[in-house]
Write an enzyme that holds these catalytic residues in place. Structure first.
Site, PDB file in Angstrom:
ATOM      1  N   ASP A  66      32.703  43.473  52.899  1.00 53.50           N
ATOM      2  CA  ASP A  66      32.367  44.228  51.463  1.00 53.50           C
ATOM      3  C   ASP A  66      30.527  44.673  51.293  1.00 53.50           C
ATOM      4  OD1 ASP A  66      35.252  43.465  50.664  1.00 53.50           O
ATOM      5  OD2 ASP A  66      34.715  42.129  48.718  1.00 53.50           O
ATOM      6  N   ASP A  84      29.445  39.916  51.715  1.00 51.69           N
ATOM      7  CA  ASP A  84      28.583  40.764  50.648  1.00 51.69           C
ATOM      8  C   ASP A  84      27.699  41.529  50.635  1.00 51.69           C
ATOM      9  OD1 ASP A  84      32.107  39.630  48.716  1.00 51.69           O
ATOM     10  OD2 ASP A  84      30.728  38.123  49.179  1.00 51.69           O
ATOM     11  N   ASP A 109      34.942  36.128  53.034  1.00 49.01           N
ATOM     12  CA  ASP A 109      34.502  36.867  53.778  1.00 49.01           C
ATOM     13  C   ASP A 109      32.995  37.365  53.304  1.00 49.01           C
ATOM     14  OD1 ASP A 109      33.122  37.444  51.353  1.00 49.01           O
ATOM     15  OD2 ASP A 109      34.560  39.762  50.525  1.00 49.01           O
TER      16      ASP A 109
HETATM   17  P1  DGT Z   1      33.887  34.075  49.715  1.00 45.96           P
HETATM   18  O1  DGT Z   1      35.039  33.237  49.221  1.00 45.96           O
HETATM   19  O2  DGT Z   1      32.834  32.844  49.713  1.00 45.96           O
HETATM   20  O3  DGT Z   1      33.619  35.244  49.501  1.00 45.96           O
HETATM   21  O4  DGT Z   1      32.775  33.544  47.737  1.00 45.96           O
HETATM   22  P2  DGT Z   1      32.267  34.737  46.595  1.00 45.96           P
HETATM   23  O5  DGT Z   1      32.028  34.329  45.168  1.00 45.96           O
HETATM   24  O6  DGT Z   1      31.199  35.442  47.713  1.00 45.96           O
HETATM   25  O7  DGT Z   1      33.469  35.981  46.424  1.00 45.96           O
HETATM   26  P3  DGT Z   1      34.043  37.064  46.582  1.00 45.96           P
HETATM   27  O8  DGT Z   1      33.808  37.702  48.235  1.00 45.96           O
HETATM   28  O9  DGT Z   1      35.085  37.230  46.312  1.00 45.96           O
HETATM   29  O10 DGT Z   1      33.377  38.243  45.193  1.00 45.96           O
HETATM   30  C1  DGT Z   1      32.358  37.970  44.989  1.00 45.96           C
HETATM   31  C2  DGT Z   1      32.242  37.993  43.802  1.00 45.96           C
HETATM   32  O11 DGT Z   1      32.018  39.477  43.167  1.00 45.96           O
HETATM   33  C3  DGT Z   1      32.186  37.426  43.175  1.00 45.96           C
HETATM   34  O12 DGT Z   1      31.748  35.890  43.339  1.00 45.96           O
HETATM   35  C4  DGT Z   1      32.226  37.608  41.874  1.00 45.96           C
HETATM   36  C5  DGT Z   1      32.541  39.420  41.956  1.00 45.96           C
HETATM   37  N1  DGT Z   1      33.793  39.621  41.674  1.00 45.96           N
HETATM   38  C6  DGT Z   1      35.029  39.309  43.190  1.00 45.96           C
HETATM   39  N2  DGT Z   1      36.074  39.549  42.415  1.00 45.96           N
HETATM   40  C7  DGT Z   1      36.144  40.131  41.202  1.00 45.96           C
HETATM   41  C8  DGT Z   1      36.649  40.679  40.196  1.00 45.96           C
HETATM   42  O13 DGT Z   1      37.958  41.156  40.528  1.00 45.96           O
HETATM   43  N3  DGT Z   1      36.348  41.892  39.120  1.00 45.96           N
HETATM   44  C9  DGT Z   1      34.798  41.579  38.979  1.00 45.96           C
HETATM   45  N4  DGT Z   1      34.528  42.108  38.486  1.00 45.96           N
HETATM   46  N5  DGT Z   1      33.901  40.764  40.044  1.00 45.96           N
HETATM   47  C10 DGT Z   1      34.625  40.201  41.032  1.00 45.96           C
HETATM   48 MG    MG Z   2      32.456  37.073  49.342  1.00 46.32          MG
END
Ligand code: DGT
Ligand code: MG
Length: 370
Positions: free
Chosen positions: A294, A207, A205
């Site tokens: 997001d 963010d 996604d």
């Molecule tokens: P991706 O899969 O390429 O989108 O990887 P990220 O690191 O962007 O992961 P994402 O989009 O699921 O979440 C962005 C950030 O938000 C993540 O690195 C840490 C935080 N986060 C994700 N899930 C949770 C959660 O369940 N609780 C809290 N407090 N923070 C979260």
């Molecule tokens: Mg992400």
């Protein structure tokens, strides 16, 4: 930095927030295997073992060289017996039979497929699996299954949103969000966060964190941005969550809970140019791709905490909180940092301020790929 006894190698901290972890993973074969084990534990609701495998993988990701035998891992933190057994088997046999068995396991494969749908977590996936369902087609065809709004959108746009988002697509989305937010006035700041801020070239996604210069004045921002996206015909799905943020609430050291800021989980249309001559196979019927986005809006005085919390990686965030609590007697979450001994909330304008409060060297976003 201290050294491992009897060697000149620098000691590796048990906390990801005291390690610099770039995307340059020299031990991918090992970390992929450990992450399959972690994921399988997650599907079995075994939280402890899951965290054990995730921590082991995270330590290996921080190494600047490839391990070539189990002996190389002596002195590394967070490597439990189970992780070591898997590592050893990979060095001896080239792969781990335990991991191969999981990858071939019908339950693992099915739960992985089901949880790849937006809005479907391990609990729902398990429920469907127990009903004997094995494919996405079977779920869609089963009239007794009630999908919530998010899952409905997840199935509707599955083909697009299950594909990785590229950096170019994230940048295009950045322009769309900036344009949509510009109507709120010139003071809005918009920052790309999550994996793309850490330098990832693909994501599931995009963010963003948005805020305005004056605390309390951010309330109308998201409804306006969403309204603007809708009027532009770009809004495919929106789940808007009103802020439940309370300044007096203690930070929660638990990672699993989402924060209380105003936010929305969106699926947006991203226009894709149909370049003539470059299209192969059957002609695409449409000139857009659905992308998961997001948006989160903290009050400006909480901005640094929110940015740090949403930048990830998940493992880095977990260890920041664990370090704050166990090593500093402080509680950290996306809203703030609380010093238990001094009985006070610590202010921060930047991420650097937060690392300084914690007595940690600053770790750049691209070094947080733990
Ligand atoms: P991706 O899969 O390429 O989108 O990887 P990220 O690191 O962007 O992961 P994402 O989009 O699921 O979440 C962005 C950030 O938000 C993540 O690195 C840490 C935080 N986060 C994700 N899930 C949770 C959660 O369940 N609780 C809290 N407090 N923070 C979260
Ligand atoms: Mg992400």
């Amino acid at each position: 930095q201290t050294s491992l006894p009897g060697t000149s190698l620098p000691a590796v901290s048990q906390y990801a927030c005291q390690r610099r972890t770039t995307l340059d993973n020299h031990n991918k074969l090992l970390t992929d295997a450990l992450e399959v084990l972690a994921e399988n534990c997650e599907f079995n609701d075994s939280k402890g073992p899951c965290l054990g495998f995730r921590r082991a993988a995270s330590v290996l990701k921080s190494l600047t060289t490839a391990l070539s035998c189990l002996q190389d891992a002596v002195g590394l933190p967070c490597l439990g017996d189970e992780s070591k057994n898997v590592i050893e088997e990979i060095f001896v046999c080239g792969s781990s039979s335990r991991v191969e068995d999981i990858l071939a396991d019908e339950r693992y494969q099915t739960l992985k497929l089901f949880t790849s749908v937006f809005g479907v977590g391990p609990k729902t996936a398990e429920k469907w699996y127990r009903r004997g369902l094995r494919s996405l087609e079977e779920i869609c065809a089963d009239s007794s299954i009630h999908l919530n709004r998010m899952q409905e959108a997840g199935f509707l746009y599955y083909e697009d949103i299950s594909k990785p988002v590229t950096v170019a697509e994230a940048k295009a989305m950045d322009c769309i969000i900036k344009e949509a937010a510009s109507c709120f006035g010139s003071g809005v700041t918009i920052n790309l966060t999550g994996g793309f801020r850490r330098g990832k070239t693909f994501g599931h996604d995009v963010d963003f964190i948005l805020t305005v210069p004056e605390p309390g004045k951010e309330d109308g921002l998201l409804p306006m941005v969403i309204g603007r996206l809708r009027s532009q015909g770009l809004l495919l799905f929106s789940d808007f969550q009103e802020s439940t943020f309370d300044l007096n609430k203690m930070p929660s050291h638990r990672f699993e809970a989402m924060d209380h800021f105003q936010k929305c989980f969106l699926i947006l249309k991203l226009r894709t140019a149909l370049e003539e001559g470059k299209q192969r196979g059957p002609t695409r019927r449409r000139d857009w791709k659905a992308v998961r986005v997001d948006l989160v809006v903290p009050p400006v005085d909480r901005y640094a905490f929110c940015l740090l919390g949403w930048s990830g990686s998940t493992q880095f965030e977990r260890d920041l909180r664990r370090f704050a609590r166990l090593e500093r007697g402080m509680l950290l979450d996306n809203h703030g940092l609380y010093d238990k001994a001094a009985n006070t909330f610590l202010p921060a304008k930047t991420e650097e301020d937060i690392f300084a409060h914690l007595g940690l060297d600053y770790i750049e976003p691209w070094q947080r790929n733990a």
